[in-house]
Design a protein around this motif. Structure first.
Motif, mmCIF file in Angstrom:
data_model
loop_
_atom_site.group_PDB
_atom_site.id
_atom_site.type_symbol
_atom_site.label_atom_id
_atom_site.label_comp_id
_atom_site.label_asym_id
_atom_site.label_seq_id
_atom_site.Cartn_x
_atom_site.Cartn_y
_atom_site.Cartn_z
ATOM 1 N N SER A 1 78.131 -35.298 38.635
ATOM 2 C CA SER A 1 78.060 -35.818 37.573
ATOM 3 C C SER A 1 78.456 -37.228 37.296
ATOM 4 C CB SER A 1 79.328 -35.218 36.535
ATOM 5 O OG SER A 1 79.282 -33.979 36.681
ATOM 6 N N PRO A 2 78.096 -38.161 36.630
ATOM 7 C CA PRO A 2 78.509 -39.497 36.545
ATOM 8 C C PRO A 2 79.948 -39.609 36.026
ATOM 9 C CG PRO A 2 77.270 -39.374 34.867
ATOM 10 C CD PRO A 2 76.985 -37.857 35.138
ATOM 11 N N GLU A 3 80.625 -40.910 36.279
ATOM 12 C CA GLU A 3 81.261 -41.527 36.072
ATOM 13 C C GLU A 3 80.939 -42.257 34.416
ATOM 14 O OE1 GLU A 3 85.645 -41.674 36.277
ATOM 15 O OE2 GLU A 3 83.942 -41.093 37.358
ATOM 16 N N ARG A 4 81.838 -41.585 33.682
ATOM 17 C CA ARG A 4 82.379 -42.438 32.679
ATOM 18 C C ARG A 4 83.632 -43.497 31.891
ATOM 19 N NH1 ARG A 4 81.187 -36.376 31.014
ATOM 20 N NH2 ARG A 4 82.896 -36.396 31.043
ATOM 21 N N ASP B 1 85.372 -38.020 35.916
ATOM 22 C CA ASP B 1 84.158 -36.881 35.843
ATOM 23 C C ASP B 1 83.461 -37.164 36.996
ATOM 24 O OD1 ASP B 1 84.781 -37.463 32.782
ATOM 25 O OD2 ASP B 1 84.010 -39.836 33.910
ATOM 26 N N ASP B 2 83.378 -37.777 38.222
ATOM 27 C CA ASP B 2 82.367 -37.325 39.040
ATOM 28 C C ASP B 2 83.123 -36.870 40.544
ATOM 29 O OD1 ASP B 2 83.675 -39.481 39.949
ATOM 30 O OD2 ASP B 2 82.316 -40.704 40.397
ATOM 31 N N CYS B 3 84.817 -36.313 40.333
ATOM 32 C CA CYS B 3 85.458 -35.660 41.278
ATOM 33 C C CYS B 3 85.978 -36.745 42.612
ATOM 34 C CB CYS B 3 84.918 -34.620 41.223
ATOM 35 S SG CYS B 3 84.979 -33.219 39.599
ATOM 36 N N ASP B 4 85.413 -37.573 42.677
ATOM 37 C CA ASP B 4 85.331 -38.817 43.619
ATOM 38 C C ASP B 4 86.942 -39.413 44.293
ATOM 39 O OD1 ASP B 4 85.853 -40.867 41.997
ATOM 40 O OD2 ASP B 4 84.855 -41.629 43.246
ATOM 41 N N GLY B 5 87.878 -38.626 43.172
ATOM 42 C CA GLY B 5 89.342 -39.279 43.126
ATOM 43 C C GLY B 5 89.695 -40.414 42.514
#
Length: 660
Positions: free
Chosen positions: A200-203, A210-214
């Motif tokens: 997912s893109p970061e909002r 949103d993009d679960c990268d921490g």
């Protein structure tokens, strides 16, 4: 010679010290024919090899163990060979047999006694083999892979409830094949929302990763909740992280952080407490009183830790001293500065461990309420603002220099130089710092006088006689505001922010009304200074907070840090705006600018920064940088002293973050 054959009535077997024998009537006899030696003879068979099995071809009457009741031994000369046994071919050498062999006394070569190998060509297949995910029956129980249990090498599978192709790390099963609605990945941070996954893109500014990268809102202003570590106040209303300063107080060569909880009651009502945390302690996070740091406790109404001076070695012993501002300080609340000599390794009451205390001499003086600085010269001196001093006009304020050595109890009257305010309510000393504005290598004195909307600069006070009072009118340099209601000078910082090699002044005016009432601003006035500078004409850059009413950018509580924070060779400026409104009313924020700075700038134009998430938590009231994780990059420490129930919290953002 005649040979007489008598019926066989008795067979005597001799062994050991006596002869074990028997009679036909069962009475015990000895080898000398005497009765009662303890042996009861049995009829059986000889056990010559002592393996407990008798030789069927040799019947005997005698005592065990030489005579046993069975006749099962197939070789009474070899204790390893007893009864005839059925054995099995072990073609693969795994200890388990397949095809049966005829019963025999001796075990044939390559044969085993264990039956059960379902594949005698593969040594990895037998009843004791572990069942693996390989599509075959490894342990010969008739079940394969997931049909068997346990399986030694199952793969992890993770529930994918939202069908986005990414699994929930908390919902895990292990199996050879993926169950329905399970996937191999475990990187979904919200398995109830298909819009949140690594795909997912970061909002920005939605407060979620949103993009679960921490990282929350990378490439956006960050949220305080996304800090790499979070230290929280111990008790409600403690107001942890009102102020912070970085230094090395345990003398281990690594950065520590002093964190004020100025409203703590641990030493009495409003005593305040200062926590000294090592880098690893701060990065561990959690309640501040559980991290194992040193705790320095004020007395009632001290509000210890309301502010700090810089970490400087005042006595030349190679260890940093800690300068703690006490808003109360004693009866009548004159204010004070507590000086604790380094290294500091043990907790205690400030009054019991401090090396020196500088005291105000009037009620509500506010000595050190806002400003403490230390000269950088070889003979360091302490500059203290006394914004509430009434020595001249009421509330005019003073600033005082205390020359080294700083020891014992020092009264305000012990100052070597006194700067007296001349304007009633001017609050001279609300901001006070040493800075070399003219580049001559000698520290100049910079004093904010917000009640008069001006900043006063003395470029050289080295030849001023001890105890001389300098009226503000005598200041050779002034920065002024034509609007005397802006409170220009409530906060003053000095650094080369234009990149020209000269120190510049960054001046806060929290009551400035552009664009809203008391929205506040910062003015960057480049050095070297002319005699009188009007900020309306002389500012190279003007930074405003246009997020809402009464944000008061540039106030005394605004944290300011400057330096090459991202290690790109360009100096950076971090500005705290505790009243900022972008995320929540008064949640505050910290805004990061790379110099040089020019023109009109809105705080929200910063490409990097941190936003508070709780209404009126005042993020950016406390602000500091230091290398807490020892990786060679500066970490950013953001304090929010009035979060939920005023516990206060400190977020640590590591300099090595992949994204800001």
């Amino acid at each position: 010679m005649h040979r007489f054959l008598l019926p066989c009535r008795l067979l005597i077997l001799c062994s050991g010290v006596g002869c074990l024998s028997g009679t036909d009537d069962g009475r015990p006899v000895s080898d000398k024919g005497g009765p009662d030696d303890g042996c009861v003879a049995i009829s059986g068979h000889a056990d010559a090899d002592g393996d407990g099995y008798g030789d069927g071809s040799t019947p005997m009457v005698g005592c065990p163990p030489a005579v046993v009741a069975n006749a099962d031994d197939c070789d009474d000369m070899d204790p390893s060979r007893t009864v005839e046994r059925v054995s099995y071919v072990d073609g693969d050498g795994d200890g388990w047999g397949g095809a049966a062999l005829p019963a025999s006394c001796a075990l044939p070569a390559g044969a085993v006694l264990q039956l059960g190998d379902c594949d005698d060509t593969d040594p990895a297949v037998h009843p004791e083999a572990p069942e693996s995910c390989n599509g075959r029956d490894d342990d010969c129980d008739g079940r394969v892979d997931d049909g068997d249990t346990p399986v030694v090498d199952p793969s992890p599978w993770f529930a994918d409830a939202d069908g986005d192709g990414h699994g929930d790390p908390e919902e895990r099963v292990e199996a050879c094949a993926a169950p329905s609605a399970y996937v191999a990945s475990s990187d979904d941070c919200d398995d109830t929302d298909s819009g949140r996954s690594p795909s997912s893109p970061e909002r920005c500014l939605d407060g979620t990763d949103d993009d679960c990268d921490g990282v929350v809102d990378e490439s956006c202003l960050q949220l305080l909740d996304s800090a790499d570590a979070m230290v929280r106040g111990a008790v409600s209303r403690d107001m942890l992280a009102t102020a912070m300063v970085v230094g090395d107080w345990d003398a281990d060569g690594d950065d520590d952080v002093a964190v004020g909880a100025s409203n703590s009651d641990v030493g009495g009502d409003g005593s305040g407490v200062v926590y000294l945390l090592t880098g690893p302690q701060a990065l561990r996070g959690g309640a501040v009183d559980s991290l194992g740091g040193v705790q320095l406790v004020g007395a009632s109404l001290d509000l210890a830790g309301f502010n700090f001076g810089p970490a400087v070695d005042l006595d030349g012993d190679g260890f940093d001293e800690l300068l703690v501002g006490l808003l109360g300080g004693a009866e009548g609340l004159p204010g004070a500065v507590s000086v604790v000599a380094g290294p500091i390794t043990a907790s205690g009451d400030l009054a019991g461990i401090e090396r020196a205390r500088i005291m105000g001499d009037g009620q509500y003086d506010g000595l050190a309420a806002w400003a403490i600085d230390v000269a950088s010269s070889a003979d360091p001196a302490v500059l203290v603002g006394v914004a509430g001093d009434d020595a001249g006009p009421v509330g005019a304020g003073t600033a005082r220099i205390f020359a080294a050595p700083i020891e014992g109890s020092l009264a305000a009257a012990d100052a070597s130089v006194v700067f007296e305010g001349a304007v009633e309510g001017g609050a001279l000393g609300t901001a006070a710092l040493f800075a070399d504005l003219d580049g001559d290598g000698i520290d100049d004195v910079v004093l904010g006088e917000p009640g008069a909307a001006q900043v006063l600069v003395w470029t050289d006070v080295s030849d001023v006689a001890d105890g001389t009072a300098l009226a503000t009118a005598a200041a050779p340099y002034r920065v002024v505001d034509a609007d005397d209601t802006t409170e220009l000078g409530a906060h003053v910082e000095c650094a080369d922010l234009t990149g020209d090699g000269h120190a510049d002044l960054l001046i806060g005016s929290p009551a400035a009304g552009d664009p809203y009432l008391r929205s506040g601003r910062w003015d960057l006035v480049p050095g070297p200074l002319a005699a009188v500078v009007s900020v309306d004409l002389g500012s190279q850059a003007r930074i405003v907070d246009a997020s809402g009413f009464s944000t008061e950018a540039g106030n005394t509580g605004s944290g300011v840090v400057y330096g090459d924070i991202d290690a790109d060779g360009v100096s950076d400026l971090l500005l705290g705006s505790p009243g900022h409104w972008t995320n929540e009313v008064g949640a505050g924020g910290v805004f990061w600018f790379s110099g040089p700075l020019t023109g009109a700038i809105d705080l929200e134009s910063a490409e990097r920064g941190v936003l508070g998430t709780v209404v009126e938590e005042a993020a950016g009231d406390g602000l500091a940088v230091g290398d807490l994780d020892r990786d060679g990059t500066l970490d950013v420490l953001v304090g929010a002293p009035t979060d939920v129930d005023d516990y206060g919290r400190l977020g640590v953002f590591l300099g090595g973050r992949a994204a800001w």
